[in-house]
Design a protein around this motif. Structure first.
Motif, PDB file in Angstrom:
ATOM      1  N   THR A  71      16.520  46.754  55.251  1.00  0.00           N
ATOM      2  CA  THR A  71      15.745  45.992  56.049  1.00  0.00           C
ATOM      3  C   THR A  71      16.310  45.598  57.378  1.00  0.00           C
ATOM      4  OG1 THR A  71      15.027  44.879  53.826  1.00  0.00           O
ATOM      5  CG2 THR A  71      13.954  43.982  55.772  1.00  0.00           C
ATOM      6  N   TYR A  77       8.426  40.121  64.227  1.00  0.00           N
ATOM      7  CA  TYR A  77       7.798  40.245  63.111  1.00  0.00           C
ATOM      8  C   TYR A  77       8.866  41.072  61.954  1.00  0.00           C
ATOM      9  CZ  TYR A  77       5.295  43.253  59.724  1.00  0.00           C
ATOM     10  OH  TYR A  77       4.693  43.902  58.397  1.00  0.00           O
ATOM     11  N   PHE A  78       9.762  41.891  62.717  1.00  0.00           N
ATOM     12  CA  PHE A  78      10.663  42.834  61.908  1.00  0.00           C
ATOM     13  C   PHE A  78      11.722  41.630  61.428  1.00  0.00           C
ATOM     14  CE2 PHE A  78       9.150  46.688  63.892  1.00  0.00           C
ATOM     15  CZ  PHE A  78       8.973  47.223  62.477  1.00  0.00           C
ATOM     16  N   GLU A 128      12.634  39.481  47.558  1.00  0.00           N
ATOM     17  CA  GLU A 128      13.513  40.677  48.086  1.00  0.00           C
ATOM     18  C   GLU A 128      12.899  41.944  47.503  1.00  0.00           C
ATOM     19  OE1 GLU A 128      17.943  42.429  47.363  1.00  0.00           O
ATOM     20  OE2 GLU A 128      17.505  40.459  46.765  1.00  0.00           O
ATOM     21  N   LEU A 161      13.072  37.015  55.393  1.00  0.00           N
ATOM     22  CA  LEU A 161      12.038  37.012  54.022  1.00  0.00           C
ATOM     23  C   LEU A 161      12.697  37.760  53.066  1.00  0.00           C
ATOM     24  CD1 LEU A 161       9.323  35.700  53.055  1.00  0.00           C
ATOM     25  CD2 LEU A 161       8.218  37.936  53.692  1.00  0.00           C
ATOM     26  N   ASN A 162      13.326  39.037  53.252  1.00  0.00           N
ATOM     27  CA  ASN A 162      13.877  39.810  52.413  1.00  0.00           C
ATOM     28  C   ASN A 162      15.346  39.231  52.039  1.00  0.00           C
ATOM     29  OD1 ASN A 162      13.712  42.076  50.786  1.00  0.00           O
ATOM     30  ND2 ASN A 162      15.468  42.946  52.361  1.00  0.00           N
ATOM     31  N   LYS A 198      19.056  44.238  51.330  1.00  0.00           N
ATOM     32  CA  LYS A 198      19.059  43.256  52.510  1.00  0.00           C
ATOM     33  C   LYS A 198      19.664  43.986  53.689  1.00  0.00           C
ATOM     34  CE  LYS A 198      20.358  39.069  50.054  1.00  0.00           C
ATOM     35  NZ  LYS A 198      20.709  39.282  48.769  1.00  0.00           N
ATOM     36  N   PHE A 208      11.196  38.463  61.091  1.00  0.00           N
ATOM     37  CA  PHE A 208      10.462  37.836  59.905  1.00  0.00           C
ATOM     38  C   PHE A 208      10.812  38.535  58.475  1.00  0.00           C
ATOM     39  CE2 PHE A 208       6.867  37.083  57.128  1.00  0.00           C
ATOM     40  CZ  PHE A 208       6.942  35.556  56.916  1.00  0.00           C
ATOM     41  N   LEU A 209      10.549  39.636  58.455  1.00  0.00           N
ATOM     42  CA  LEU A 209      10.786  40.560  57.223  1.00  0.00           C
ATOM     43  C   LEU A 209      12.115  40.434  56.873  1.00  0.00           C
ATOM     44  CD1 LEU A 209       8.575  43.597  58.103  1.00  0.00           C
ATOM     45  CD2 LEU A 209       8.059  41.771  56.497  1.00  0.00           C
ATOM     46  N   VAL A 210      13.134  40.482  57.943  1.00  0.00           N
ATOM     47  CA  VAL A 210      14.590  40.343  57.474  1.00  0.00           C
ATOM     48  C   VAL A 210      14.982  39.215  56.759  1.00  0.00           C
ATOM     49  CG1 VAL A 210      16.998  40.425  58.418  1.00  0.00           C
ATOM     50  CG2 VAL A 210      15.199  42.126  59.155  1.00  0.00           C
TER      51      VAL A 210
END
Length: 115
Positions: free
Chosen positions: A76, A55-56, A69, A62-63, A73, A58-60
């Motif tokens: 995150t 999940y984390f 954004e 995605l950012n 970067k 994926f967030l990185v």
């Protein structure tokens, strides 16, 4: 009947011992999970089997997309890198303690029973 050959690892028998010992597996105990060469890839592989780490990640990822954004970067990435580093250090220390215990057990004197 059955018989066995015992060759001592001493003096002039050393060459013969090395020839014969290559044919058999050793009986050393090894409970460690990692080696120096496979620690980083294997540890990361195991850590990314956890849903929270994915999940984390994926967030990185995605950012890094400019339209989505939300934060800088680098900010995150900090929680993910911190968690991965802490878990890697913990796993490394646990594995090292297993290595030391294995080494201690493998160097114990043993008694061999023979009729």
């Amino acid at each position: 009947g059955k018989h066995r050959v015992v060759i001592p690892c001493l003096g002039h028998f050393k060459e013969e011992y090395e020839k014969v010992s290559k044919l058999y597996m050793n009986n050393k105990i090894r409970t460690t999970k990692y080696t120096l060469l496979n620690f980083l890839p294997r540890n990361l592989f195991e850590q990314f089997h956890r849903v929270a780490n994915l999940y984390f990640l994926f967030l990185v990822v995605l950012n890094w997309i400019p339209l989505v954004e939300a934060f800088q970067k680098e900010i995150t990435m900090l929680p993910l890198v911190a968690v991965l580093t802490i878990i890697a250090v913990k796993d490394g220390l646990e594995d090292y303690s297993k290595y030391k215990m294995d080494k201690q057990i493998n160097n114990l004197l043993t008694k061999v029973y023979s009729r």
